[in-house]
Scaffold this motif. Structure first.
Motif, PDB file in Angstrom:
ATOM      1  N   VAL A 174     134.466  45.390  18.103  1.00  0.00           N
ATOM      2  CA  VAL A 174     133.278  45.704  18.893  1.00  0.00           C
ATOM      3  C   VAL A 174     133.600  46.688  19.997  1.00  0.00           C
ATOM      4  CG1 VAL A 174     131.572  44.750  20.513  1.00  0.00           C
ATOM      5  CG2 VAL A 174     132.123  43.508  18.406  1.00  0.00           C
ATOM      6  N   ARG A 175     134.762  46.522  20.647  1.00  0.00           N
ATOM      7  CA  ARG A 175     135.062  47.234  21.884  1.00  0.00           C
ATOM      8  C   ARG A 175     136.132  48.316  21.753  1.00  0.00           C
ATOM      9  NH1 ARG A 175     133.285  43.712  26.192  1.00  0.00           N
ATOM     10  NH2 ARG A 175     132.235  41.943  25.236  1.00  0.00           N
ATOM     11  N   GLY A 176     136.741  48.429  20.587  1.00  0.00           N
ATOM     12  CA  GLY A 176     137.849  49.375  20.462  1.00  0.00           C
ATOM     13  C   GLY A 176     139.112  48.801  21.085  1.00  0.00           C
ATOM     14  N   GLU A 177     139.905  49.658  21.734  1.00  0.00           N
ATOM     15  CA  GLU A 177     141.129  49.162  22.360  1.00  0.00           C
ATOM     16  C   GLU A 177     140.793  48.412  23.651  1.00  0.00           C
ATOM     17  OE1 GLU A 177     145.201  51.259  22.515  1.00  0.00           O
ATOM     18  OE2 GLU A 177     144.382  51.543  24.549  1.00  0.00           O
ATOM     19  N   ARG A 215     133.887  35.761  18.877  1.00  0.00           N
ATOM     20  CA  ARG A 215     133.785  34.835  20.006  1.00  0.00           C
ATOM     21  C   ARG A 215     133.344  35.594  21.255  1.00  0.00           C
ATOM     22  NH1 ARG A 215     140.281  33.452  20.253  1.00  0.00           N
ATOM     23  NH2 ARG A 215     141.031  35.472  20.971  1.00  0.00           N
ATOM     24  N   GLY A 216     133.072  34.868  22.324  1.00  0.00           N
ATOM     25  CA  GLY A 216     132.591  35.464  23.553  1.00  0.00           C
ATOM     26  C   GLY A 216     133.665  36.234  24.289  1.00  0.00           C
ATOM     27  N   GLU A 217     133.236  37.164  25.124  1.00  0.00           N
ATOM     28  CA  GLU A 217     134.181  38.022  25.840  1.00  0.00           C
ATOM     29  C   GLU A 217     135.054  37.248  26.827  1.00  0.00           C
ATOM     30  OE1 GLU A 217     132.363  40.432  29.260  1.00  0.00           O
ATOM     31  OE2 GLU A 217     130.662  40.127  27.927  1.00  0.00           O
ATOM     32  N   LEU A 237     147.486  38.941  11.556  1.00  0.00           N
ATOM     33  CA  LEU A 237     146.468  38.831  12.591  1.00  0.00           C
ATOM     34  C   LEU A 237     145.072  38.949  11.982  1.00  0.00           C
ATOM     35  CD1 LEU A 237     147.811  41.112  15.484  1.00  0.00           C
ATOM     36  CD2 LEU A 237     147.737  38.621  15.431  1.00  0.00           C
ATOM     37  N   PRO A 238     144.126  38.177  12.493  1.00  0.00           N
ATOM     38  CA  PRO A 238     142.729  38.408  12.102  1.00  0.00           C
ATOM     39  C   PRO A 238     142.177  39.585  12.892  1.00  0.00           C
ATOM     40  CG  PRO A 238     142.815  36.675  13.748  1.00  0.00           C
ATOM     41  CD  PRO A 238     144.254  37.074  13.473  1.00  0.00           C
ATOM     42  N   LYS A 239     141.001  40.029  12.532  1.00  0.00           N
ATOM     43  CA  LYS A 239     140.280  40.992  13.363  1.00  0.00           C
ATOM     44  C   LYS A 239     139.540  40.207  14.447  1.00  0.00           C
ATOM     45  CE  LYS A 239     139.556  44.311   9.594  1.00  0.00           C
ATOM     46  NZ  LYS A 239     140.553  45.270  10.110  1.00  0.00           N
ATOM     47  N   PHE A 240     139.464  40.783  15.639  1.00  0.00           N
ATOM     48  CA  PHE A 240     138.789  40.129  16.751  1.00  0.00           C
ATOM     49  C   PHE A 240     137.511  40.885  17.094  1.00  0.00           C
ATOM     50  CE2 PHE A 240     143.244  38.907  17.369  1.00  0.00           C
ATOM     51  CZ  PHE A 240     143.121  37.533  17.506  1.00  0.00           C
ATOM     52  N   ALA A 241     136.430  40.133  17.325  1.00  0.00           N
ATOM     53  CA  ALA A 241     135.155  40.700  17.778  1.00  0.00           C
ATOM     54  C   ALA A 241     134.706  39.885  18.981  1.00  0.00           C
ATOM     55  CB  ALA A 241     134.109  40.646  16.669  1.00  0.00           C
ATOM     56  N   HIS A 242     134.848  40.451  20.169  1.00  0.00           N
ATOM     57  CA  HIS A 242     134.465  39.738  21.381  1.00  0.00           C
ATOM     58  C   HIS A 242     133.057  40.154  21.788  1.00  0.00           C
ATOM     59  CE1 HIS A 242     138.842  39.023  21.563  1.00  0.00           C
ATOM     60  NE2 HIS A 242     138.457  37.886  22.123  1.00  0.00           N
TER      61      HIS A 242
END
Length: 485
Positions: A174-177, A215-217, A237-242
Motif C-alpha cells: 500500500v505504502r511502498g518503502e 492489518r492496521g498501520e 516473508l509475506p507481503k504486508f499491507a498496512h
C-alpha cells in the motif's frame, strides 16, 4: 488475471468485547484480494490474552462477519486444513520455535520482575534517555547468576535479541518503502507459557500459509520484529499491507469508548443494511476515489487495486452511510424490504398474519424516505393499533385550526361515499374541502391526518386511509370529531 499469485489472507481479531468495525474493514480487503487472486480468506481467533476474553465475543465475530457477507473460507467455526484456528488451542505449536530461537542465540531468558521493569521505565523517563526499552540485564546470564541480583522473578519470559543492524525499512504493497522505529528486545513468550502476539502471529501466519498480511498501520512499528522472526526461522516473508486507521470527525482514532459506530454490531442494531455498510467500508478504503460511490462487492473485487488505498486515515462520515443506506433501501422490492423489517424487529415484534399483510401494503408509502430499518415501525405504528388504542397527540390536536370540526364533517361525508382507493379518496377530499370550502391544501388535510395517524406528521395520508380501510378510517375521523365537540 492469470499472472496473480493466489493470495491467502487472514483477519485475526481478539474476542475481548464487541467486534470492532476495524475487523470488518480489514476482512473486506482480505476477502476481496483473496477473491481477486483465486485464493482463500482465513479467520483466526487470537485469544492468548486469557484475562481479557469476553464470553460471547467470539460468536459475535462470526455473526457480524456473516451478516456483512464476509465469511471466511477457513476458521474455527467452518474448519479447514490449517487448524486449529484458535491460538489457545495451538500452545504446543509455539514452544519449539521459541527454543529454536534460544539455541540459535536470537532469544534469551529474562527473569526481571515486573517491579524492576516498572522502575526501569520510570528511570528512563526521568533521565529522558535517548534509548528506552529493556536494558538486557539478563542477557548472557544463567538463572543462578540472575537470582543473586535484585528484581528477580522465579518464572522467566523469553525475549528477542534485536541485533544492532536490524533492518528498519520494508516494502509495503500500500505504502511502498516504509521505515519503522528501532524495536527493543520484545518478549515473545510470557511467564505463563503463552506466546505474545508477535511470536504467535508470525508462527501462525507461516503455518497457515498466509502470504499477504493486511492489518492496521499501528502495526508498522512491529513489522521489523516480525521480519526478523521470519528470517531467523528460515521462512519466506509475506507481503504486508498496512491499512489506514479509521478516524472520528475530530480526526482521532475511532474507538468503542468514544464512538458507538466503532462497534460492528451497532450498525445491525441501528437498522443499516449489510450491503450499505460494506459499500461504506469500501469507500473508506478508497477515500478520494469518486468514480462510482455505489458499488457491489463483486464490482469492488473486479476493480480491486491496492494503489487506490488512501494512506490518510479516512473520516468516519455517517452522513455518507445514511445516504448509502437510503439508496440500498430504495433499491429493494417492497416485499423484500418488508421481510428485512420483520427480520430486524424479530426480537421485539412477532406480527400476526394480518399485520404482515399491512406491513407489505404500507412499505411503499415510506420506502422513499426511509433511512434506517429501525425507523419503519415507529413511522407506521398507527396502522398496527386498533382504532380504540390509537393515541392522539395532544399538541397536534391543540394546533388544529378553528375550522377542524367542519373539515372533519366534510371528510366523513367523503369517506362514506367514495370508492375507497387512494386516488378516489384524494380526489374526493380535494373536491369537497380544497375546492368546495376554499381551504389551501397545506391546511385542508391537517385534521384528517391527525385523526388517522394521531399526529401532524405521518406517511402519505390517502394511502394510509386505503390501507386502514373505510370502516377504520371513518371510526378515527368520528372519534376526533367527537373530541372537538
Amino acid at each position: 488475471m492469470t499472472d496473480l499469485i493466489a493470495a491467502r489472507t487472514r483477519v485475526a481479531p481478539s474476542p475481548t468485547g464487541d467486534p470492532h468495525v476495524g475487523t470488518a474493514f480489514m476482512a473486506l480487503f482480505d476477502l476481496a484480494w483473496a477473491r481477486k487472486t483465486g485464493g482463500q480468506f482465513v479467520l483466526r481467533i487470537e485469544d492468548t490474552d486469557q484475562a481479557r476474553l469476553v464470553v460471547g465475543s467470539e460468536e459475535q465475530i462470526y455473526e457480524s462477519l456473516a451478516w456483512l457477507g464476509l465469511q471466511p473460507d477457513e476458521g474455527p467455526h467452518v474448519g479447514g486444513e490449517h487448524g486449529p484456528y484458535r491460538q489457545s488451542e495451538r500452545l504446543t505449536t509455539y514452544r519449539p520455535y521459541v527454543e529454536q530461537l534460544i539455541e540459535a542465540g536470537h532469544a534469551y531468558y529474562c527473569w526481571c520482575s515486573s517491579e524492576r521493569l516498572a522502575e526501569l521505565r520510570k528511570e528512563q523517563e526521568r533521565s529522558k534517555a535517548s534509548v528506552t526499552g529493556y536494558d538486557r540485564l539478563c542477557h548472557g546470564m544463567t538463572r543462578e547468576q540472575r537470582a543473586e541480583m535484585a528484581g528477580f522473578s522465579e518464572t522467566p519470559v523469553v525475549r528477542m535479541l534485536i541485533p544492532d543492524d536490524v533492518p528498519l525499512t520494508f516494502d509495503d504493497i500500500v505504502r511502498g518503502e516504509v521505515k519503522a522505529p528501532r524495536p527493543d528486545d520484545q518478549v515473545i513468550l510470557k511467564a505463563d507459557g503463552f506466546p505474545t502476539y508477535h511470536m504467535a502471529v508470525v508462527v501462525d501466519d507461516h503455518l497457515m500459509g498466509i502470504n499477504t498480511v493486511v492489518r492496521g498501520e499501528e502495526w508498522i512499528s512491529s513489522t521489523p520484529k516480525h521480519i526478523l522472526l521470519y528470517q531467523w526461522l528460515g521462512w519466506d516473508l509475506p507481503k504486508f499491507a498496512h491499512m489506514p486507521l479509521l478516524r472520528n470527525t475530530d480526526k482521532s482514532k475511532i474507538s468503542k469508548r468514544k464512538n458507538p459506530a466503532a462497534r460492528l454490531m451497532w450498525f445491525k442494531e441501528e437498522g443499516y443494511l449489510p450491503e450499505a455498510v460494506r459499500n461504506f467500508l469500501q469507500l473508506l478504503g478508497y477515500a478520494g476515489d469518486d468514480e462510482q460511490e455505489v458499488k457491489s462487492f463483486e464490482q469492488f473485487v473486479e476493480e480491486f487495486d491496492w494503489a487506490k488505498v488512501n494512506t490518510v486515515g479516512p473520516i468516519f462520515d455517517l452522513q455518507k452511510l445514511d445516504w448509502l443506506n437510503g439508496h440500498y433501501i430504495r433499491s429493494l422490492s417492497p416485499e423484500e424490504l418488508a421481510d428485512r423489517i420483520i427480520a430486524f424487529e424479530e426480537a421485539h415484534w412477532t406480527p400476526s398474519e394480518a399485520q404482515v399483510e399491512v406491513l407489505h401494503r404500507a412499505v411503499p408509502i415510506i420506502q422513499e424516505r426511509l433511512k434506517l430499518l429501525k425507523d419503519a415501525l415507529p413511522q407506521l405504528d398507527y396502522l398496527f393499533v386498533s382504532d380504540a388504542d390509537l393515541t392522539l397527540d395532544d399538541d397536534s390536536v391543540a394546533a388544529l385550526a378553528d375550522n377542524a370540526a367542519e373539515v372533519l364533517d366534510a371528510a366523513i361525508e367523503v369517506a362514506e361515499s367514495v370508492d375507497f382507493a387512494t386516488d378516489a379518496i384524494q380526489a374526493g377530499l380535494k373536491e369537497r374541502i380544497v375546492e368546495g370550502m376554499g381551504i389551501k391544501p397545506k391546511f385542508a388535510f391537517a385534521p384528517i391526518r391527525v385523526a388517522i395517524s394521531g399526529r401532524r406528521v405521518s406517511p402519505p395520508l390517502f394511502e394510509s386511509m386505503e390501507i386502514l380501510g373505510r370502516e377504520s378510517s371513518l371510526t378515527r375521523l368520528r372519534d376526533l370529531r367527537s373530541r372537538l365537540g
